[in-house]
Design a protein around this motif. Structure first.
Motif, PDB file in Angstrom:
ATOM      1  N   VAL A   1      25.155  52.765   3.890  1.00  0.00           N
ATOM      2  CA  VAL A   1      25.076  54.096   4.770  1.00  0.00           C
ATOM      3  C   VAL A   1      26.354  53.806   5.440  1.00  0.00           C
ATOM      4  O   VAL A   1      26.964  54.994   5.592  1.00  0.00           O
ATOM      5  CB  VAL A   1      24.001  53.725   5.848  1.00  0.00           C
ATOM      6  CG1 VAL A   1      24.169  54.848   7.004  1.00  0.00           C
ATOM      7  CG2 VAL A   1      22.497  54.007   5.381  1.00  0.00           C
ATOM      8  N   ASP A   2      27.165  52.989   5.678  1.00  0.00           N
ATOM      9  CA  ASP A   2      28.487  53.034   6.338  1.00  0.00           C
ATOM     10  C   ASP A   2      29.331  53.531   5.425  1.00  0.00           C
ATOM     11  O   ASP A   2      30.503  54.504   5.851  1.00  0.00           O
ATOM     12  CB  ASP A   2      28.895  51.479   6.707  1.00  0.00           C
ATOM     13  CG  ASP A   2      28.502  50.955   8.065  1.00  0.00           C
ATOM     14  OD1 ASP A   2      28.132  51.703   8.728  1.00  0.00           O
ATOM     15  OD2 ASP A   2      28.763  49.547   8.208  1.00  0.00           O
ATOM     16  N   PHE A   3      29.205  53.284   4.117  1.00  0.00           N
ATOM     17  CA  PHE A   3      30.252  53.768   3.122  1.00  0.00           C
ATOM     18  C   PHE A   3      30.095  55.351   2.906  1.00  0.00           C
ATOM     19  O   PHE A   3      30.993  56.269   2.991  1.00  0.00           O
ATOM     20  CB  PHE A   3      29.931  53.319   1.738  1.00  0.00           C
ATOM     21  CG  PHE A   3      30.596  54.080   0.773  1.00  0.00           C
ATOM     22  CD1 PHE A   3      31.778  54.154   0.346  1.00  0.00           C
ATOM     23  CD2 PHE A   3      29.814  54.988  -0.149  1.00  0.00           C
ATOM     24  CE1 PHE A   3      32.702  54.828  -0.660  1.00  0.00           C
ATOM     25  CE2 PHE A   3      30.323  55.690  -1.271  1.00  0.00           C
ATOM     26  CZ  PHE A   3      31.781  55.675  -1.471  1.00  0.00           C
TER      27      PHE A   3
ATOM     28  N   GLU B   1      40.295  51.696   5.501  1.00  0.00           N
ATOM     29  CA  GLU B   1      38.891  51.923   6.243  1.00  0.00           C
ATOM     30  C   GLU B   1      37.928  52.034   5.054  1.00  0.00           C
ATOM     31  O   GLU B   1      36.986  51.631   4.838  1.00  0.00           O
ATOM     32  CB  GLU B   1      38.854  52.752   7.128  1.00  0.00           C
ATOM     33  CG  GLU B   1      37.483  52.732   8.112  1.00  0.00           C
ATOM     34  CD  GLU B   1      37.266  53.842   9.088  1.00  0.00           C
ATOM     35  OE1 GLU B   1      36.287  53.864   9.426  1.00  0.00           O
ATOM     36  OE2 GLU B   1      38.418  54.079   9.527  1.00  0.00           O
ATOM     37  N   LEU B   2      38.119  53.206   4.052  1.00  0.00           N
ATOM     38  CA  LEU B   2      37.550  53.739   3.340  1.00  0.00           C
ATOM     39  C   LEU B   2      37.401  52.603   2.172  1.00  0.00           C
ATOM     40  O   LEU B   2      36.445  52.243   1.636  1.00  0.00           O
ATOM     41  CB  LEU B   2      37.876  54.965   2.609  1.00  0.00           C
ATOM     42  CG  LEU B   2      36.881  55.638   1.678  1.00  0.00           C
ATOM     43  CD1 LEU B   2      35.599  55.681   2.134  1.00  0.00           C
ATOM     44  CD2 LEU B   2      37.554  57.017   1.077  1.00  0.00           C
ATOM     45  N   LYS B   3      38.487  51.807   1.703  1.00  0.00           N
ATOM     46  CA  LYS B   3      38.368  50.872   0.739  1.00  0.00           C
ATOM     47  C   LYS B   3      37.775  49.844   1.028  1.00  0.00           C
ATOM     48  O   LYS B   3      36.909  49.151   0.343  1.00  0.00           O
ATOM     49  CB  LYS B   3      39.882  50.326   0.561  1.00  0.00           C
ATOM     50  CG  LYS B   3      40.832  51.165  -0.436  1.00  0.00           C
ATOM     51  CD  LYS B   3      42.179  50.403  -0.461  1.00  0.00           C
ATOM     52  CE  LYS B   3      43.001  51.165  -1.382  1.00  0.00           C
ATOM     53  NZ  LYS B   3      44.576  50.814  -1.290  1.00  0.00           N
ATOM     54  N   ASP B   4      37.485  49.413   2.489  1.00  0.00           N
ATOM     55  CA  ASP B   4      36.740  48.194   2.922  1.00  0.00           C
ATOM     56  C   ASP B   4      35.406  48.439   2.792  1.00  0.00           C
ATOM     57  O   ASP B   4      34.512  47.676   2.394  1.00  0.00           O
ATOM     58  CB  ASP B   4      36.884  47.856   4.344  1.00  0.00           C
ATOM     59  CG  ASP B   4      36.345  46.839   4.792  1.00  0.00           C
ATOM     60  OD1 ASP B   4      36.360  45.704   4.318  1.00  0.00           O
ATOM     61  OD2 ASP B   4      35.804  47.066   5.873  1.00  0.00           O
ATOM     62  N   LYS B   5      34.914  49.798   2.989  1.00  0.00           N
ATOM     63  CA  LYS B   5      33.633  50.191   3.114  1.00  0.00           C
ATOM     64  C   LYS B   5      33.153  50.395   1.732  1.00  0.00           C
ATOM     65  O   LYS B   5      31.859  49.986   1.314  1.00  0.00           O
ATOM     66  CB  LYS B   5      33.488  51.309   3.953  1.00  0.00           C
ATOM     67  CG  LYS B   5      33.642  51.296   5.340  1.00  0.00           C
ATOM     68  CD  LYS B   5      33.147  52.396   6.005  1.00  0.00           C
ATOM     69  CE  LYS B   5      33.510  52.287   7.533  1.00  0.00           C
ATOM     70  NZ  LYS B   5      32.851  51.178   8.413  1.00  0.00           N
TER      71      LYS B   5
END
Length: 90
Positions: free
Chosen positions: A21-23, A39-43
């Motif tokens: 869901v975070d992604f 941030e997007l890479k981490d998610k």
């Protein structure tokens, strides 16, 4: 932020559901105002732990697109050439 229904698997743990869901929330952010690539890479990395297979990823992206009209694939594709400080906007 709009309310979308997110594709989830009943076999996932609560932690896994949160990561997925975070992604998808990050994809919404990329659409609405942009998101820092790191941030997007981490998610996405956490999402890939839950959904390692390409076929399942494609199916979830398709379901998300049908529910939200947002294209997760294009954001992920932009990540490949992005520096961590770049802003991803779809």
């Amino acid at each position: 932020m709009e309310e979308y229904s997110y594709p989830i698997d009943v076999d996932w743990t609560t932690e896994e559901i949160i990561d997925v869901v975070d992604f998808f929330e990050a994809i919404e952010k990329a659409d609405e105002k942009g998101i820092i690539a790191s941030e997007l890479k981490d998610k996405y990395r956490k999402f890939k732990v839950v959904v390692p297979g390409k076929a399942q990823e494609k199916a979830l992206f398709k379901e998300f697109k049908e529910n939200s009209d947002l294209e997760a694939y294009s954001a992920v594709k932009m990540l490949k050439d992005a520096d961590d400080s770049d802003v991803i906007k779809i």
